[in-house]
Design a protein around this motif. Structure first.
Motif, PDB file in Angstrom:
ATOM      1  N   PHE A 200      -9.281 -10.030 121.011  1.00 23.93           N
ATOM      2  CA  PHE A 200      -7.318  -9.830 120.698  1.00 23.93           C
ATOM      3  C   PHE A 200      -7.208  -8.486 120.211  1.00 23.93           C
ATOM      4  N   PHE A 201      -6.103  -8.007 121.351  1.00 27.37           N
ATOM      5  CA  PHE A 201      -5.736  -6.961 121.481  1.00 27.37           C
ATOM      6  C   PHE A 201      -4.335  -7.498 121.026  1.00 27.37           C
ATOM      7  N   GLU A 202      -3.549  -6.723 119.719  1.00 26.96           N
ATOM      8  CA  GLU A 202      -2.140  -6.528 119.145  1.00 26.96           C
ATOM      9  C   GLU A 202      -1.843  -5.128 119.840  1.00 26.96           C
ATOM     10  N   VAL A 203      -1.131  -4.621 120.802  1.00 27.89           N
ATOM     11  CA  VAL A 203      -1.188  -3.135 120.845  1.00 27.89           C
ATOM     12  C   VAL A 203       0.199  -3.071 119.914  1.00 27.89           C
ATOM     13  N   VAL A 204       0.789  -1.176 119.570  1.00 27.01           N
ATOM     14  CA  VAL A 204       1.364  -1.262 118.856  1.00 27.01           C
ATOM     15  C   VAL A 204       2.523  -0.491 120.763  1.00 27.01           C
ATOM     16  N   LYS A 205       3.436  -0.940 120.684  1.00 24.20           N
ATOM     17  CA  LYS A 205       4.429  -0.592 121.655  1.00 24.20           C
ATOM     18  C   LYS A 205       5.148   1.634 122.062  1.00 24.20           C
ATOM     19  N   ASN A 206       4.545   1.612 123.127  1.00 22.19           N
ATOM     20  CA  ASN A 206       4.915   2.784 123.165  1.00 22.19           C
ATOM     21  C   ASN A 206       4.597   3.292 124.151  1.00 22.19           C
ATOM     22  N   PRO A 207       6.248   3.095 125.068  1.00 20.68           N
ATOM     23  CA  PRO A 207       6.476   3.376 126.926  1.00 20.68           C
ATOM     24  C   PRO A 207       5.860   4.801 127.019  1.00 20.68           C
ATOM     25  N   GLU A 208       5.437   5.765 125.545  1.00 21.86           N
ATOM     26  CA  GLU A 208       5.374   6.906 126.643  1.00 21.86           C
ATOM     27  C   GLU A 208       3.585   7.288 126.513  1.00 21.86           C
ATOM     28  N   SER A 209       3.293   5.983 125.984  1.00 19.49           N
ATOM     29  CA  SER A 209       1.339   6.744 126.297  1.00 19.49           C
ATOM     30  C   SER A 209       1.097   5.061 125.919  1.00 19.49           C
ATOM     31  N   PRO A 210       0.882   4.777 127.919  1.00 22.12           N
ATOM     32  CA  PRO A 210       0.002   3.404 128.459  1.00 22.12           C
ATOM     33  C   PRO A 210      -0.912   2.907 127.116  1.00 22.12           C
ATOM     34  N   PHE A 211      -1.427   1.874 127.040  1.00 22.11           N
ATOM     35  CA  PHE A 211      -2.844   1.332 126.408  1.00 22.11           C
ATOM     36  C   PHE A 211      -3.636   1.075 127.319  1.00 22.11           C
ATOM     37  N   LYS A 212      -4.916   1.498 127.489  1.00 23.87           N
ATOM     38  CA  LYS A 212      -5.827   1.196 128.152  1.00 23.87           C
ATOM     39  C   LYS A 212      -7.202   0.168 128.352  1.00 23.87           C
ATOM     40  N   VAL A 213      -7.652  -0.870 128.409  1.00 26.64           N
ATOM     41  CA  VAL A 213      -9.067  -1.162 128.240  1.00 26.64           C
ATOM     42  C   VAL A 213      -9.676  -1.232 128.836  1.00 26.64           C
ATOM     43  N   TYR A 214     -10.900  -0.337 129.270  1.00 25.14           N
ATOM     44  CA  TYR A 214     -12.128  -0.503 129.938  1.00 25.14           C
ATOM     45  C   TYR A 214     -13.069  -1.506 129.827  1.00 25.14           C
ATOM     46  N   THR A 215     -13.407  -2.221 131.011  1.00 20.64           N
ATOM     47  CA  THR A 215     -14.549  -2.279 130.637  1.00 20.64           C
ATOM     48  C   THR A 215     -15.441  -2.023 132.028  1.00 20.64           C
ATOM     49  N   ASN A 216     -16.390  -3.040 132.474  1.00 17.45           N
ATOM     50  CA  ASN A 216     -17.728  -2.054 133.965  1.00 17.45           C
ATOM     51  C   ASN A 216     -17.002  -3.164 134.856  1.00 17.45           C
ATOM     52  N   ASP A 217     -15.870  -3.647 134.869  1.00 15.74           N
ATOM     53  CA  ASP A 217     -15.222  -4.277 135.671  1.00 15.74           C
ATOM     54  C   ASP A 217     -13.449  -4.307 136.156  1.00 15.74           C
ATOM     55  N   VAL A 218     -13.059  -4.105 134.526  1.00 16.42           N
ATOM     56  CA  VAL A 218     -11.840  -4.002 135.016  1.00 16.42           C
ATOM     57  C   VAL A 218     -11.253  -3.018 134.000  1.00 16.42           C
ATOM     58  N   VAL A 219      -9.967  -2.985 134.505  1.00 18.30           N
ATOM     59  CA  VAL A 219      -8.847  -1.965 133.638  1.00 18.30           C
ATOM     60  C   VAL A 219      -7.533  -2.804 133.028  1.00 18.30           C
ATOM     61  N   THR A 220      -7.774  -3.251 132.052  1.00 13.14           N
ATOM     62  CA  THR A 220      -6.436  -3.395 131.768  1.00 13.14           C
ATOM     63  C   THR A 220      -5.294  -2.634 131.070  1.00 13.14           C
ATOM     64  N   THR A 221      -3.779  -2.761 131.463  1.00 13.10           N
ATOM     65  CA  THR A 221      -3.197  -1.757 130.935  1.00 13.10           C
ATOM     66  C   THR A 221      -1.704  -2.182 130.329  1.00 13.10           C
ATOM     67  N   VAL A 222      -1.319  -1.945 129.323  1.00 13.80           N
ATOM     68  CA  VAL A 222       0.182  -2.377 128.457  1.00 13.80           C
ATOM     69  C   VAL A 222       0.395  -1.426 128.498  1.00 13.80           C
ATOM     70  N   LEU A 223       1.625  -1.587 127.439  1.00 18.01           N
ATOM     71  CA  LEU A 223       2.151  -0.468 126.969  1.00 18.01           C
ATOM     72  C   LEU A 223       3.079  -1.139 125.715  1.00 18.01           C
ATOM     73  N   GLY A 224       2.989  -2.400 125.234  1.00 17.77           N
ATOM     74  CA  GLY A 224       3.289  -3.166 123.536  1.00 17.77           C
ATOM     75  C   GLY A 224       2.866  -4.235 124.061  1.00 17.77           C
ATOM     76  N   THR A 225       1.968  -4.994 123.324  1.00 16.69           N
ATOM     77  CA  THR A 225       2.006  -6.777 123.639  1.00 16.69           C
ATOM     78  C   THR A 225       0.599  -6.844 122.919  1.00 16.69           C
ATOM     79  N   SER A 226       0.489  -8.490 123.660  1.00 17.23           N
ATOM     80  CA  SER A 226      -1.237  -8.736 122.734  1.00 17.23           C
ATOM     81  C   SER A 226      -1.748 -10.036 123.602  1.00 17.23           C
ATOM     82  N   PHE A 227      -2.793  -8.976 124.054  1.00 16.24           N
ATOM     83  CA  PHE A 227      -3.431 -10.437 125.215  1.00 16.24           C
ATOM     84  C   PHE A 227      -5.175 -10.375 124.925  1.00 16.24           C
ATOM     85  N   THR A 228      -6.105 -11.304 125.007  1.00 16.15           N
ATOM     86  CA  THR A 228      -7.513 -11.239 124.586  1.00 16.15           C
ATOM     87  C   THR A 228      -7.994 -10.556 126.062  1.00 16.15           C
ATOM     88  N   VAL A 229      -9.074 -10.011 126.060  1.00 15.79           N
ATOM     89  CA  VAL A 229      -9.995  -9.222 127.016  1.00 15.79           C
ATOM     90  C   VAL A 229     -12.080 -10.120 126.567  1.00 15.79           C
TER      91      VAL A 229
END
Length: 377
Positions: A200-229
């Motif tokens: 579970f990710f709680e990402v600090v917001k930064n519009p200039e720097s997208p946050f990406k979570v890579y797995t073998n199957d999907v790429v999840t991209t956010v600017l600042g939010t909370s979500f589970t992979v």
């Protein structure tokens, strides 16, 4: 929701939801826009023209290379600047000094030129970015290269959640039997992590720097939010669940599989989830089993009280509380009213009670709630 009644052509072209409907015509989008056009017949002509322009530009883009698209963008941007300067000049001078080609209705002509150029520029960015993100975001070899670099790897071999702090201040709640890799320092304009397992990710917001979570199957991209992979190797599916904010999930299939040409990217909002099926490489968006109320506890803990309230007000209140989209025929249900107090019952229980009271039913389509009913007596 957007106030589409105030939109002109260029506003529709810049609206992601509208463009998605024109290109993909998903059932939920069809239901919403067909209902909206019925309720706003005076805007039907503008919608039709916007759809036609999107289709024409999308068709033309299929025959242009990336270099040609960049050249066209440069040319159109320069033309738009010249047109704007010409319009400003004409507005500051007397009619006798205006170029002959303006004519009596020069203002209308200039407006059309500017709208057309704006549309081309806006749609170039939309489709250029869409085509880029729709492709696999990272190859398996690149994933391995990143693992071979001097990144920090954290494993959770315990039976409880392990909290990991990332260099940008974001936090990760790493589930048992999971691991995450990340650089000691995020490079400028890039925050990337590799995940195997669940977190579970709680990402600090930064519009200039997208946050990406890579797995073998999907790429999840956010600017600042909370979500589970959730992406364990032994599972048949990969799941991404959004708690707050906006998340983009793109398919990233293994190299030994051919990626699906369509529907390999989805945008998720709060209380939505996407399931990626590894076997057929398809993604499906839906609402989570028990959507949660979004907002401060002092607000979400308050009951919703309605006294002969129009059902439109009831649906609007639920949309704000849960940040979900509820689609219904406003004209058809204009006479429906509700007297009730909605507390902490689950969302779907609330919807069941409302639909029973107005003799309607609901279903969830593509992460949205669609109400089916008739006029109230």
């Amino acid at each position: 929701m957007q106030d589409y009644a105030r939109y002109d052509i260029k506003d529709f072209l810049a609206d992601e939801a509208f463009c998605r409907w024109v290109l993909h015509e998903k059932p939920a989008d069809n239901a919403f826009w067909e209902n909206w056009i019925r309720n706003n017949p005076d805007r039907a002509s503008i919608v039709k023209h916007a759809k036609e322009l999107i289709a024409e530009i999308h068709h033309a883009q299929n025959y242009l290379s990336e270099e040609e698209l960049q050249h066209e963008l440069y040319r159109l941007t320069a033309a738009r600047k010249s047109a704007t300067e010409a319009q400003e000049y004409a507005e500051q001078t007397n009619d006798e000094y205006k170029p002959h080609w303006f004519g009596a209705n020069w203002a209308n002509r200039m407006s059309v030129i500017l709208v057309a150029l704006t549309c081309f520029v806006v749609l170039f960015y939309f489709y250029s970015n869409y085509s880029k993100t729709s492709k696999p975001q990272i190859s398996q070899q690149t994933l391995q290269d990143k693992k071979d670099e001097k990144w920090i790897e954290v494993r959770n071999d315990q039976t409880s959640i392990k909290v990991v702090s990332l260099p940008d201040g974001s936090s990760v709640r790493l589930s048992p039997e999971s691991k995450i890799s990340y650089p000691a320092v995020f490079v400028q304009n890039e925050r990337e992590v590799l995940l195997n397992g669940e977190a579970f990710f709680e990402v600090v917001k930064n519009p200039e720097s997208p946050f990406k979570v890579y797995t073998n199957d999907v790429v999840t991209t956010v600017l600042g939010t909370s979500f589970t992979v959730k992406a364990f190797d032994q599972d048949k599916d990969v799941r991404v669940v959004v708690k707050t904010g906006r998340v983009t999930v793109a398919a990233n299939p293994p190299q030994n599989k051919t990626p699906q040409p369509e529907k390999n990217e989805l945008v998720l909002l709060p209380n939505q989830q996407v399931v990626y099926h590894r076997d057929d490489q398809k993604m499906k968006r839906s609402l989570i089993e028990n959507p949660a109320q979004i907002g401060p506890p002092d607000i979400t803990s308050q009951n919703l009280i309605f006294d002969n309230a129009p059902v439109a007000k009831v649906f609007e209140s639920l949309q704000k509380r849960y940040e979900v989209q509820i689609i219904y025929d406003a004209d058809l249900m204009a006479g429906c009213e509700l007297t009730a107090e909605l507390g902490q019952e689950p969302l779907f229980e609330k919807l069941g009670m409302i639909c029973k009271a107005i003799q309607a039913r609901y279903e969830v389509i593509d992460g949205q709630i669609v109400i089916h009913g008739s006029a109230c007596k």
